[in-house]
Motif scaffolding. Structure first.
Motif, PDB file in Angstrom:
ATOM      1  N   ARG A  97      26.730 -46.292 -14.016  1.00  0.00           N
ATOM      2  CA  ARG A  97      27.859 -45.987 -13.018  1.00  0.00           C
ATOM      3  C   ARG A  97      27.522 -45.235 -11.867  1.00  0.00           C
ATOM      4  O   ARG A  97      27.953 -45.548 -10.502  1.00  0.00           O
ATOM      5  CB  ARG A  97      28.812 -45.258 -14.052  1.00  0.00           C
ATOM      6  N   TRP A  98      27.004 -44.070 -11.838  1.00  0.00           N
ATOM      7  CA  TRP A  98      26.522 -43.063 -10.643  1.00  0.00           C
ATOM      8  C   TRP A  98      25.291 -43.963  -9.680  1.00  0.00           C
ATOM      9  O   TRP A  98      25.403 -43.658  -8.539  1.00  0.00           O
ATOM     10  CB  TRP A  98      26.024 -41.825 -11.163  1.00  0.00           C
ATOM     11  N   MET A  99      24.764 -44.782 -10.371  1.00  0.00           N
ATOM     12  CA  MET A  99      23.593 -45.545  -9.722  1.00  0.00           C
ATOM     13  C   MET A  99      24.382 -46.409  -8.570  1.00  0.00           C
ATOM     14  O   MET A  99      24.216 -46.509  -7.507  1.00  0.00           O
ATOM     15  CB  MET A  99      22.709 -46.441 -10.337  1.00  0.00           C
ATOM     16  N   LEU A 102      26.791 -47.225  -3.026  1.00  0.00           N
ATOM     17  CA  LEU A 102      28.373 -47.599  -2.082  1.00  0.00           C
ATOM     18  C   LEU A 102      28.256 -46.371  -1.038  1.00  0.00           C
ATOM     19  O   LEU A 102      28.488 -46.515  -0.005  1.00  0.00           O
ATOM     20  CB  LEU A 102      29.300 -47.470  -2.882  1.00  0.00           C
ATOM     21  N   TRP A 103      27.969 -45.069  -1.737  1.00  0.00           N
ATOM     22  CA  TRP A 103      27.742 -43.923  -0.789  1.00  0.00           C
ATOM     23  C   TRP A 103      26.727 -44.173   0.220  1.00  0.00           C
ATOM     24  O   TRP A 103      26.964 -43.698   1.688  1.00  0.00           O
ATOM     25  CB  TRP A 103      27.319 -42.633  -1.734  1.00  0.00           C
ATOM     26  N   ALA A 124      31.910 -35.539  -6.792  1.00  0.00           N
ATOM     27  CA  ALA A 124      33.438 -35.441  -7.051  1.00  0.00           C
ATOM     28  C   ALA A 124      34.157 -36.141  -6.150  1.00  0.00           C
ATOM     29  O   ALA A 124      33.652 -36.424  -4.915  1.00  0.00           O
ATOM     30  CB  ALA A 124      33.966 -33.949  -6.646  1.00  0.00           C
ATOM     31  N   PHE A 125      34.842 -37.211  -6.245  1.00  0.00           N
ATOM     32  CA  PHE A 125      35.869 -37.980  -5.662  1.00  0.00           C
ATOM     33  C   PHE A 125      36.777 -37.046  -4.977  1.00  0.00           C
ATOM     34  O   PHE A 125      37.127 -36.063  -5.152  1.00  0.00           O
ATOM     35  CB  PHE A 125      36.620 -38.992  -6.341  1.00  0.00           C
ATOM     36  N   SER A 126      37.127 -37.414  -3.724  1.00  0.00           N
ATOM     37  CA  SER A 126      38.322 -36.559  -3.017  1.00  0.00           C
ATOM     38  C   SER A 126      39.532 -36.926  -3.655  1.00  0.00           C
ATOM     39  O   SER A 126      39.759 -37.696  -4.454  1.00  0.00           O
ATOM     40  CB  SER A 126      38.288 -37.536  -1.489  1.00  0.00           C
ATOM     41  N   GLU A 127      40.676 -36.203  -3.172  1.00  0.00           N
ATOM     42  CA  GLU A 127      42.148 -36.090  -3.757  1.00  0.00           C
ATOM     43  C   GLU A 127      42.529 -37.804  -3.507  1.00  0.00           C
ATOM     44  O   GLU A 127      43.181 -38.119  -4.520  1.00  0.00           O
ATOM     45  CB  GLU A 127      42.780 -34.988  -3.034  1.00  0.00           C
ATOM     46  N   GLU A 128      42.348 -38.199  -2.311  1.00  0.00           N
ATOM     47  CA  GLU A 128      42.830 -39.353  -2.146  1.00  0.00           C
ATOM     48  C   GLU A 128      42.174 -40.658  -2.977  1.00  0.00           C
ATOM     49  O   GLU A 128      42.977 -41.359  -3.599  1.00  0.00           O
ATOM     50  CB  GLU A 128      42.489 -39.733  -0.632  1.00  0.00           C
TER      51      GLU A 128
END
Length: 386
Positions: A297-299, A304-305, A7-11
């Motif tokens: 996309r998730w790759m 980046l993570w 999940a992405f953060s709210e920001e």
């Protein structure tokens, strides 16, 4: 133990939503018109500056965010590309050139970073030569030392923003050096005596202003060398690990727009009394492309993570550069086929996206270079998956 989360953060979600609205309402309607012209979209670039998209990871004192934010950069590239794949390249290009300028002296930083971050000027980065790209040992552009600086001679080709930039970061070696050692970076104003540029028009990405640069004994003062002596090639290559995954997402953003258009068209277009979405030849094709895009996309986001987490990510960055553009190209081609003759028509954006995305199968390191890097990392670690 915390659960694994994608999940992405709210920001981050709020950031993505803002950009999605901008991409759909401001960029998409005029994409085809902009893409058909070699004129650089400075108006759109200024808007990106106002949105704060051009200062990600650049010094705060010049208008940047200071801290690197790989996920935000990826979201920006992907979301903007849904509306205009060429405009979407700007945050990535500015991040790359800006990271190099941040290593320069105060004179260069004060002159070039603010207008770059605000979207008032562009700065090119000149690495590739007619006989070399990622092979530093083949670099032939020479920086001859003189009393108060250097004189550059050589040629650079396929340089993004060459035709619209106010200056260029040039990589050149001192005489007698070999390999990456001895290559330094220099900031050269485009109006410098002895520097000429020629447009290198391609079948897509026209607004990016690709060109060839010729340096004929161009003087560079000592204050315009960037970073440490002999460390230029190493410095730019470390940032490519950042930008390659963002470019993969840029291509996938264009692919997602194309597949969404194909999805809508398949529900509206009828054949044999039924929407063509009812035929498995269409629905299965879209299902396959959706699967590939999701995986690619998730790759990219994982690469980046890893960067954001301070973990090794060179192999993942190269994976994100060679495969997602292929996935995106294939997805856009599938969307064209779903549209039939309308997909091939120049009045619709599909054919334009195909040509613009195709460039990234080559630009910023070909698939062959990326695979070489991946294989090198695998042999170094002694494992295919790590």
């Amino acid at each position: 133990m915390p659960m694994l989360s994608f999940a992405f953060s709210e920001e981050q979600e709020a950031f993505r939503a803002t950009l999605e609205d901008y991409a759909r309402s401001a960029l998409a309607p005029a994409y085809r018109e902009r893409a058909a012209s070699a004129e650089f979209p400075f108006e759109a670039l200024g808007q990106l500056g106002e949105l704060g998209l051009l200062g990600i990871g650049l010094p705060k004192e010049y208008g940047g965010t200071e801290e690197e934010d790989p996920i935000m950069l990826g979201l920006a590239a992907e979301t903007l590309a849904y509306g205009d794949v060429n405009v979407a390249a700007a945050p990535v290009q500015v991040g790359l050139t800006g990271s190099q300028l941040a290593l320069a002296g105060e004179e260069v930083r004060e002159r070039y970073l603010p207008p770059l971050i605000e979207g008032r000027e562009t700065v090119a980065i000149a690495l590739t030569e007619p006989g070399s790209g990622s092979d530093a040992s083949a670099m032939r552009t020479v920086a001859n030392p003189v009393g108060d600086g250097w004189r550059l001679s050589g040629e650079k080709t396929a340089i993004t923003w060459a035709m619209n930039a106010s200056s260029v970061v040039v990589y050149a070696r001192e005489p007698g050096t070999t390999g990456a050692r001895g290559v330094s970076a220099y900031l050269v104003p485009m109006d410098a005596e002895g520097l000429t540029r020629h447009h290198l028009a391609g079948m897509g990405c026209l607004p990016l202003g690709w060109g060839t640069l010729h340096f004929d004994d161009v003087f560079v003062p000592s204050t315009y060398r960037i970073g440490e002596h002999g460390a230029g090639f190493r410095a730019v290559m470390s940032h490519f690990d950042f930008s390659r995954a963002a470019l993969g997402l840029l291509c996938l953003g264009a692919a997602r727009a194309s597949l969404d258009e194909a999805l809508a068209h398949s529900q509206q277009r009828r054949a044999f009394g039924r929407p063509i979405a009812d035929f498995q030849g269409i629905s299965f094709l879209l299902a396959e492309q959706a699967t590939y895009v999701e995986a690619a996309r998730w790759m990219c986001y994982r690469a980046l993570w890893l960067r954001a987490s301070g973990q090794p990510h060179t192999a993942q960055a190269s994976m994100s550069k060679w495969w997602p553009p292929v996935v995106a190209k294939n997805a856009i081609e599938a969307a064209i086929r779903v549209h039939g003759n309308l997909g091939y028509a120049v009045e619709f954006p599909l054919q334009q996206r195909y040509r613009d995305v195709f460039a990234y199968l080559i630009a910023d390191g070909t698939a062959e270079i990326q695979k070489k890097i991946i294989a090198r990392e695998a042999y170094r670690r002694g494992a295919i998956v790590w």
